[in-house]
Design a protein around this motif. Structure first.
Motif, mmCIF file in Angstrom:
data_model
loop_
_atom_site.group_PDB
_atom_site.id
_atom_site.type_symbol
_atom_site.label_atom_id
_atom_site.label_comp_id
_atom_site.label_asym_id
_atom_site.label_seq_id
_atom_site.Cartn_x
_atom_site.Cartn_y
_atom_site.Cartn_z
ATOM 1 N N UNK A 56 -6.497 -2.477 2.536
ATOM 2 C CA UNK A 56 -6.561 -1.016 2.581
ATOM 3 C C UNK A 56 -7.796 -0.512 3.345
ATOM 4 N N UNK A 57 -8.948 -1.082 3.058
ATOM 5 C CA UNK A 57 -10.186 -0.611 3.705
ATOM 6 C C UNK A 57 -10.195 -0.964 5.187
ATOM 7 N N UNK A 58 -9.722 -2.161 5.509
ATOM 8 C CA UNK A 58 -9.692 -2.595 6.908
ATOM 9 C C UNK A 58 -8.691 -1.767 7.709
ATOM 10 N N UNK A 59 -7.573 -1.406 7.091
ATOM 11 C CA UNK A 59 -6.554 -0.582 7.756
ATOM 12 C C UNK A 59 -7.172 0.740 8.218
ATOM 13 N N UNK A 116 -1.033 -13.910 11.740
ATOM 14 C CA UNK A 116 -1.726 -14.344 10.525
ATOM 15 C C UNK A 116 -1.822 -15.873 10.482
ATOM 16 N N UNK A 117 -3.007 -16.373 10.155
ATOM 17 C CA UNK A 117 -3.176 -17.818 9.977
ATOM 18 C C UNK A 117 -3.416 -18.166 8.506
ATOM 19 N N UNK A 118 -3.849 -17.188 7.723
ATOM 20 C CA UNK A 118 -3.949 -17.370 6.276
ATOM 21 C C UNK A 118 -3.451 -16.087 5.612
ATOM 22 N N UNK A 119 -2.934 -16.210 4.384
ATOM 23 C CA UNK A 119 -2.339 -15.070 3.712
ATOM 24 C C UNK A 119 -2.734 -15.061 2.233
ATOM 25 N N UNK A 120 -2.741 -13.862 1.648
ATOM 26 C CA UNK A 120 -2.922 -13.708 0.207
ATOM 27 C C UNK A 120 -1.553 -13.566 -0.454
ATOM 28 N N UNK A 121 -1.424 -14.107 -1.642
ATOM 29 C CA UNK A 121 -0.156 -14.005 -2.374
ATOM 30 C C UNK A 121 -0.094 -12.713 -3.179
ATOM 31 N N UNK A 122 1.106 -12.182 -3.313
ATOM 32 C CA UNK A 122 1.392 -11.166 -4.316
ATOM 33 C C UNK A 122 2.001 -11.879 -5.521
ATOM 34 N N UNK A 175 -0.060 -6.438 -6.364
ATOM 35 C CA UNK A 175 -0.412 -6.536 -4.954
ATOM 36 C C UNK A 175 -1.914 -6.423 -4.733
ATOM 37 N N UNK A 176 -2.520 -7.408 -4.042
ATOM 38 C CA UNK A 176 -3.953 -7.318 -3.731
ATOM 39 C C UNK A 176 -4.221 -6.206 -2.712
ATOM 40 N N UNK A 177 -5.385 -5.569 -2.835
ATOM 41 C CA UNK A 177 -5.731 -4.444 -1.958
ATOM 42 C C UNK A 177 -6.532 -4.869 -0.729
ATOM 43 N N UNK A 178 -6.896 -6.153 -0.648
ATOM 44 C CA UNK A 178 -7.632 -6.576 0.536
ATOM 45 C C UNK A 178 -8.297 -7.926 0.354
ATOM 46 N N UNK A 179 -8.875 -8.419 1.468
ATOM 47 C CA UNK A 179 -9.540 -9.715 1.463
ATOM 48 C C UNK A 179 -10.787 -9.719 0.579
ATOM 49 N N UNK A 180 -11.521 -8.614 0.590
ATOM 50 C CA UNK A 180 -12.856 -8.620 -0.016
ATOM 51 C C UNK A 180 -12.970 -7.616 -1.162
ATOM 52 N N UNK A 181 -11.923 -7.484 -1.938
ATOM 53 C CA UNK A 181 -11.963 -6.621 -3.117
ATOM 54 C C UNK A 181 -11.126 -7.263 -4.216
ATOM 55 N N UNK A 182 -11.480 -6.967 -5.458
ATOM 56 C CA UNK A 182 -10.698 -7.472 -6.594
ATOM 57 C C UNK A 182 -9.658 -6.441 -7.036
#
Length: 620
Positions: A100-103, A234-240, A296-303
């Motif tokens: 979200x923040x990066x977007x 994408x080369x790496x992904x976060x899971x929902x 759903x995760x909100x980003x790479x660097x947030x919990x």
């Protein structure tokens, strides 16, 4: 007083406003983007995702037209999935989960690096109108800014009212003020306005969740992307994760119904049919003992976690109490509760297909102000409004996409001709030509148009031309190549397809159920010949061969619909007992009471399949 006279002023910097400003500026208009908060340009107010059913097609169309949404989505993606791969290619829909923040950061960076585009932080409280023509805006600071055209993309901010249980707060988003003045002025000028509502779920602390009790949902193994440009894959992904509510959760939520603004009469406006709140779901579908939620995760660097499917305006204590009985949520910590928001909109039947208003010249509406819901729908309208505002002030012709050219065309035509009494959301079923309007061919459909406008450069056009040429080359090869039984029968056996006793063209074999081009490439000489073709070219050629007959039939069906004006529907006809009609079609047909089959076909939510059912029922 800002002395400069702008070609285009865009009010609001959400998805519609950002695309409108980018389009107008890139076409050469001196453009000003006015927003109440420079820190929330391109903000994802609701779910941190782009695309989905039909919406993914719109994002690819925006990209093919030279818009930014696909590029921004790719640069901020944390997961990619192609939805509906088990169905035909008309249904395949790309979707990204996004940071979200990066977007928002990428949107601001892209806009700040766009020539001809200025910014101003303030609230627009009124328009300057002279002789039924907009000539500028006045901000809350009393600053008058002149313009040759204005695009309003106010989102949920026009007299926005936030509901959490029995509490109400004025605002366009939680923590942000509402915008007032514009609605009242437009109504005084003769515009019809209405109220709609939307909602958002709670945001929770991911560290407080137990993911072992949830079902993991990974991204695609070979992720695609939205943009036809050279954005990174994408080369790496976060899971929902997927989890379900239960009867205990429902019982606790029901405890708060008497304090719910949805049920006690506080909210009287219409919400989105396809994104109901959790209290609406358990009320409307009382027979269901569980409802699916996406964690759903909100980003790479947030919990921070977005609890998709748990949209609610119930009191915060009820929301938190109920969530603790969702598997994995026993120790949940809530960052902020869900809420509903009511806002003003203007029925879009008051617009031309260019999105210019009929009452005031050079004034354009795009996004939720037109009664739509969704980032993608807003962005598509913004792009078209920006193009047309530029064209109008530079004495160029109007730019309209037809229903057979783009989902964006279907969206705008539906809004202008049918209006909407509930937040409009795009679906593949709304498009008669959906086999033509696929996500894989948006560049083929639209890039040349974008090039002629000036939004796509020559490199993009050459890339599309090369894709078409290579796709045709591959199709020709498959039509000319003969496969003998000894070569093809082992592959047919592997997909449980009946063997052949004579040679067949590769293109004929490819039309068989479960047969794919990947399977044909198991034949050495075919792999040697076509192995170097890109995946995009292969996909294009395969779809063209497998579905050519269906596409032609679809064109015939649409032509048939145009001849249905003379087939009358009996007065008082009751659609309730026609089982083959979709539930939405029954509801809409009984409400609108169309006089002819053709009129029924233009009602939002009544699909071509529903029309065929009616024709059969009426003996035609």
């Amino acid at each position: 007083m800002i002395s400069e006279i702008y070609d285009v002023i865009v009010v609001g910097a959400g998805h519609a406003g950002s695309e409108a400003a980018a389009a107008a500026a890139n076409l050469g208009s001196k453009t000003l983007l006015i927003t109440m908060n420079m820190q929330t340009i391109g903000q994802m107010s609701c779910n941190p995702a782009m695309g989905g059913i039909a919406k993914g097609q719109i994002v690819r169309e925006i990209d093919a037209m030279g818009g930014y949404s696909g590029i921004i989505a790719d640069k901020s993606a944390i997961q990619f999935k192609m939805l509906n791969l088990s169905k035909g290619p008309a249904m395949w829909s790309p979707r990204t989960q996004n940071d979200r923040m990066l977007f928002a950061e990428e949107w601001r960076y892209a806009l700040e690096n766009t020539n001809n585009l200025d910014f101003f932080q303030d609230m627009v409280k009124s328009l300057i109108i002279e002789n039924h023509k907009v000539v500028g805006v006045i901000t809350s600071l009393g600053i008058k800014i002149k313009a040759k055209s204005v695009v309003l993309t106010n989102g949920t901010f026009l007299n926005g009212l936030i509901h959490v249980g029995d509490k109400q707060l004025g605002g366009g988003r939680m923590g942000e003020p509402k915008a007032s003045g514009i609605t009242e002025q437009l109504v005084s000028l003769g515009f019809e306005s209405g109220r709609m509502k939307t909602g958002t779920p709670p945001r929770v602390d991911g560290r407080s969740l137990d993911y072992s009790k949830m079902e993991e949902q990974k991204g695609d193994e070979k992720p695609h992307k939205f943009s036809y440009s050279d954005t990174p894959k994408l080369t790496k992904q976060l899971s929902c994760h997927i989890v379900y509510t239960n009867e205990t959760v429902h019982d606790i939520l029901r405890e708060g119904f008497d304090r719910s603004p949805m049920f006690n009469g506080t909210i009287q406006s219409t919400g989105p049919r396809y994104c109901p709140s959790i209290e609406d779901k358990i009320n409307r579908f009382a027979e269901r003992n569980r409802h699916q939620l996406f964690v759903e995760p909100e980003g790479w660097r947030t919990v921070e976690i977005y609890v998709n499917g748990f949209s609610s305006s119930l009191p915060e204590d009820i929301q938190i109490k109920a969530m603790k009985y969702i598997p994995g949520f026993q120790n949940v910590k809530v960052f902020r509760p869900g809420y509903a928001i009511e806002y003003d909109y203007f029925p879009p039947t008051q617009l031309y297909h260019t999105l210019e208003t009929k009452l005031i010249q050079n004034l354009y509406f795009a996004g939720q102000i037109n009664g739509t819901t969704g980032y993608e729908e807003a962005a598509g309208q913004g792009l078209m409004a920006g193009i047309n505002a530029h064209n109008k002030v530079h004495d160029k012709g109007e730019f309209i996409l037809n229903r057979d050219e783009a989902y964006i065309g279907v969206l705008i035509d539906d809004l202008i001709t049918k209006g909407t009494e509930e937040p409009y959301r795009m679906f593949t079923s709304r498009a008669e030509y959906r086999l033509l309007l696929r996500q894989d061919n948006a560049d083929i459909r639209l890039t040349e148009k974008a090039y002629q406008l000036g939004l796509a450069d020559e490199t993009r056009l050459r890339n599309v031309e090369e894709k078409i040429a290579k796709s045709n080359q591959l199709e020709d090869y498959l039509k000319e190549t003969s496969l003998k039984p000894g070569i093809i029968n082992p592959i047919l056996a592997s997909i449980e397809s009946s063997p052949v006793d004579q040679a067949y063209r590769a293109s004929q074999i490819l039309t068989r159920p479960n047969m794919t081009l990947d399977k044909l490439e198991e034949i050495d000489f075919i792999n040697e010949k076509i192995g170097d073709f890109s995946q995009e070219v292969k996909e294009q050629a395969e779809i063209n061969i497998k579905y050519r007959g269906y596409i032609e039939k679809e064109r015939e069906n649409v032509a048939k619909l145009n001849r249905l004006e003379t087939i009358k529907i009996p007065e008082g006809f009751d659609y309730t007992n026609i089982n083959s009609l979709s539930s939405e079609a029954k509801q809409k047909l009984n409400k609108v009471k169309p006089q002819s089959i053709a009129q029924a076909g233009r009602i939002s939510g009544v699909s071509p399949a529903d029309i065929n059912v009616l024709l059969i029922f009426l003996g035609r």
